[in-house]
Design a protein around this motif. Sequence first.
Motif, PDB file in Angstrom:
ATOM      1  N   THR A 248      -4.945 -14.918   5.415  1.00  0.00           N
ATOM      2  CA  THR A 248      -4.955 -13.709   4.586  1.00  0.00           C
ATOM      3  C   THR A 248      -3.671 -12.934   4.823  1.00  0.00           C
ATOM      4  O   THR A 248      -3.154 -12.883   5.946  1.00  0.00           O
ATOM      5  N   VAL A 249      -3.153 -12.327   3.768  1.00  0.00           N
ATOM      6  CA  VAL A 249      -2.048 -11.388   3.888  1.00  0.00           C
ATOM      7  C   VAL A 249      -2.422 -10.146   3.085  1.00  0.00           C
ATOM      8  O   VAL A 249      -2.817 -10.253   1.920  1.00  0.00           O
ATOM      9  N   GLY A 250      -2.343  -8.993   3.719  1.00  0.00           N
ATOM     10  CA  GLY A 250      -2.750  -7.760   3.072  1.00  0.00           C
ATOM     11  C   GLY A 250      -1.564  -6.928   2.620  1.00  0.00           C
ATOM     12  O   GLY A 250      -0.522  -6.887   3.280  1.00  0.00           O
ATOM     13  N   GLU A 251      -1.739  -6.254   1.478  1.00  0.00           N
ATOM     14  CA  GLU A 251      -0.742  -5.312   0.976  1.00  0.00           C
ATOM     15  C   GLU A 251      -1.078  -3.926   1.508  1.00  0.00           C
ATOM     16  O   GLU A 251      -2.192  -3.436   1.304  1.00  0.00           O
ATOM     17  N   LEU A 252      -0.105  -3.273   2.155  1.00  0.00           N
ATOM     18  CA  LEU A 252      -0.336  -1.961   2.746  1.00  0.00           C
ATOM     19  C   LEU A 252       0.606  -0.926   2.147  1.00  0.00           C
ATOM     20  O   LEU A 252       1.811  -0.932   2.411  1.00  0.00           O
TER      21      LEU A 252
ATOM     22  N   THR B 180       4.375   9.048   1.080  1.00  0.00           N
ATOM     23  CA  THR B 180       3.687   7.764   1.033  1.00  0.00           C
ATOM     24  C   THR B 180       4.633   6.666   0.575  1.00  0.00           C
ATOM     25  O   THR B 180       5.391   6.844  -0.375  1.00  0.00           O
ATOM     26  N   MET B 181       4.573   5.500   1.240  1.00  0.00           N
ATOM     27  CA  MET B 181       5.327   4.336   0.797  1.00  0.00           C
ATOM     28  C   MET B 181       4.489   3.545  -0.189  1.00  0.00           C
ATOM     29  O   MET B 181       3.274   3.492  -0.075  1.00  0.00           O
ATOM     30  N   GLY B 182       5.174   2.951  -1.166  1.00  0.00           N
ATOM     31  CA  GLY B 182       4.475   2.125  -2.138  1.00  0.00           C
ATOM     32  C   GLY B 182       4.327   2.789  -3.486  1.00  0.00           C
ATOM     33  O   GLY B 182       3.772   2.198  -4.409  1.00  0.00           O
TER      34      GLY B 182
ATOM     35  N   LYS C 147       1.834   1.579  11.560  1.00  0.00           N
ATOM     36  CA  LYS C 147       0.619   1.859  12.324  1.00  0.00           C
ATOM     37  C   LYS C 147      -0.560   1.123  11.700  1.00  0.00           C
ATOM     38  O   LYS C 147      -1.401   0.533  12.407  1.00  0.00           O
ATOM     39  N   ARG C 148      -0.615   1.131  10.385  1.00  0.00           N
ATOM     40  CA  ARG C 148      -1.717   0.451   9.700  1.00  0.00           C
ATOM     41  C   ARG C 148      -1.605  -1.065   9.895  1.00  0.00           C
ATOM     42  O   ARG C 148      -2.606  -1.752  10.112  1.00  0.00           O
TER      43      ARG C 148
ATOM     44  N   THR D 284      -4.014  -4.025  -2.242  1.00  0.00           N
ATOM     45  CA  THR D 284      -4.386  -2.682  -1.764  1.00  0.00           C
ATOM     46  C   THR D 284      -5.492  -2.743  -0.702  1.00  0.00           C
ATOM     47  O   THR D 284      -6.527  -2.100  -0.813  1.00  0.00           O
ATOM     48  N   VAL D 285      -5.215  -3.493   0.362  1.00  0.00           N
ATOM     49  CA  VAL D 285      -6.262  -3.804   1.345  1.00  0.00           C
ATOM     50  C   VAL D 285      -6.742  -2.581   2.115  1.00  0.00           C
ATOM     51  O   VAL D 285      -7.836  -2.591   2.682  1.00  0.00           O
ATOM     52  N   ASN D 286      -5.959  -1.516   2.141  1.00  0.00           N
ATOM     53  CA  ASN D 286      -6.395  -0.308   2.857  1.00  0.00           C
ATOM     54  C   ASN D 286      -7.069   0.705   1.937  1.00  0.00           C
ATOM     55  O   ASN D 286      -7.359   1.832   2.356  1.00  0.00           O
ATOM     56  N   PHE D 287      -7.383   0.300   0.702  1.00  0.00           N
ATOM     57  CA  PHE D 287      -8.028   1.204  -0.255  1.00  0.00           C
ATOM     58  C   PHE D 287      -9.539   0.983  -0.349  1.00  0.00           C
ATOM     59  O   PHE D 287     -10.198   1.642  -1.140  1.00  0.00           O
TER      60      PHE D 287
END
Length: 540
Positions: free
Chosen positions: A269-273, A227-229, A280-281, A204-207
């Motif tokens: 690093t790999v982020g979950e979005l 929202t996706m996810g 866009k993110r 949840t890297v954008n949280f």
Amino acid sequence: MTTSDLNWWKGGIIYQIYPRSFMDANGDGIGDLAGITSKLDYVASLGVDAIWLSPIFTSPMKDFGYDVSDYCDIDPMFGSLEDFKTLISRAHGLGLKVMIDQVISHSADSHPWFEESRQDKTNDKADWYVWADPKPDGSPPNNWLSIFGGSAWKWDSRRLQYYLHNFLESQPDFNFHNPDVREAHLNNMRFWLDLGVDGFRLDTVNFYFHSEGLEDNPPVPPGEPKTMGAPHDNPYTYQRHVYDLSRPENLDFLKDLRAMMDEYPGTTTVGELGDDFPLKRMAEYTSGGDKLHMAYTFDFLNTPHSPQYIRTTLANMNDIVGDGWPCWALSNHDVVRACTRWGANEDPVAYPLIAMALILSLRGSVCLYQGEELGLPEAEVPFERIQDPYGKPLWPVFKGRDGCRTPMVWENVAQGGFSTIEPWLPVDDRHLPLSVAEQEADPSALLHKVRRLIHWRQKQPELINGELSQLEVGNEELIALVREYEGQRVLVVLNMTSETQQGELNCTISDVLEGHGFTAELKDNSLILPAYQAFYAKLA
């Protein structure tokens, strides 16, 4: 290290291991580090570049490790730090990089930091989590929702305030506006890097950041995408998440994180979005070479999968993400397995292979989830065996994530060869004939086809590093791609349908590529692709 060694992640293939369910070495029904280490030869045989371990840290396990109570130790159910060092040594000896989860947007409520923070408003950790006063009527500060159901705010009688939790009530959110919090998490990651870890998957890297104004989120306007996810029967998807996640302040933290990673050459690093506008993110978070190395969205982790949907997704990726870098996945520990979600009505051997050929042919890196190479369908878990706290409140429309988390099947015996006792989640009887041992013994099995495809792909620099464009072939059922790298171009045409398809190639073929295991017929400029087949060729 050469540049290619440092950039192993770019176009790399990462095999995700869910530790609780991979291999039980000590006979307690739960997978562990020693079990993983014992199976690394198998993972290496697939031809992948790295493993990613879902959380192995000390935890009360209310969300099965995604609620951390000690960021610098191994939970005893998985083993010890010495076991982890042994795992790293063995993996590196086999040429496998090791990535681990980092769950830093929130902790367990049993973490010492939160236990101190909740005591009063003046302690040293008072501002380490997100606290807010109630409205005059005693209700929560705003309308933010938890993904796991209900309000994202939980009342605490000691501080007479609410704390924020985007997930379970027992997972309080950190206050990333506090520089001490940011520094503490960077230090936690340094601990693992110093042990030899090669990278992090960032949950949840954008949280990480929230709006300090605590404004209400607006509703999703009629006709706009949700929202996706999160499942679309979840009220969380009814809001446009403007103020509770994906805040602009996060970019500066990701730059600090990247600067730290750059001190350890060859790490990644790999982020979950999970976001309202995921591509866009991804562009924001992975472009410029100064933030995340790569990120994944839920574009291929949801239900749509028609050729048109896939083409549109790839076109949007090219248009929006720019020089950012995606990491593609069809399955993971949070979603219904792709063999069921995409392939329920398809050939159980041919379809998983062509679906894998898709993501192995795209610009980006790839995550494969344990058992995906076996073609495992989503397991059936009866309600009384459900463990996932996300599944129980939304049952039966949403059954949670246990169906993709059941034990890996190594042999066609009781418990699938995973454990000597009944495991924490039941083994689905349909999985047993698909076990590793059964498929290793059958030269026509999916496992051998996957292994051949991966090894072949790993020798194609255009598929690893190349730019991507799409080609019109006069048939909407076909997906046609061109990958270009250092002046060399490879054509990829995929037939993901159950019918033979024909396309017209308005390009000049210089060499038909073989060795990947697929078949096709080329007559002049006409390409005939049988069901679930792919075509690869060099272009002049």
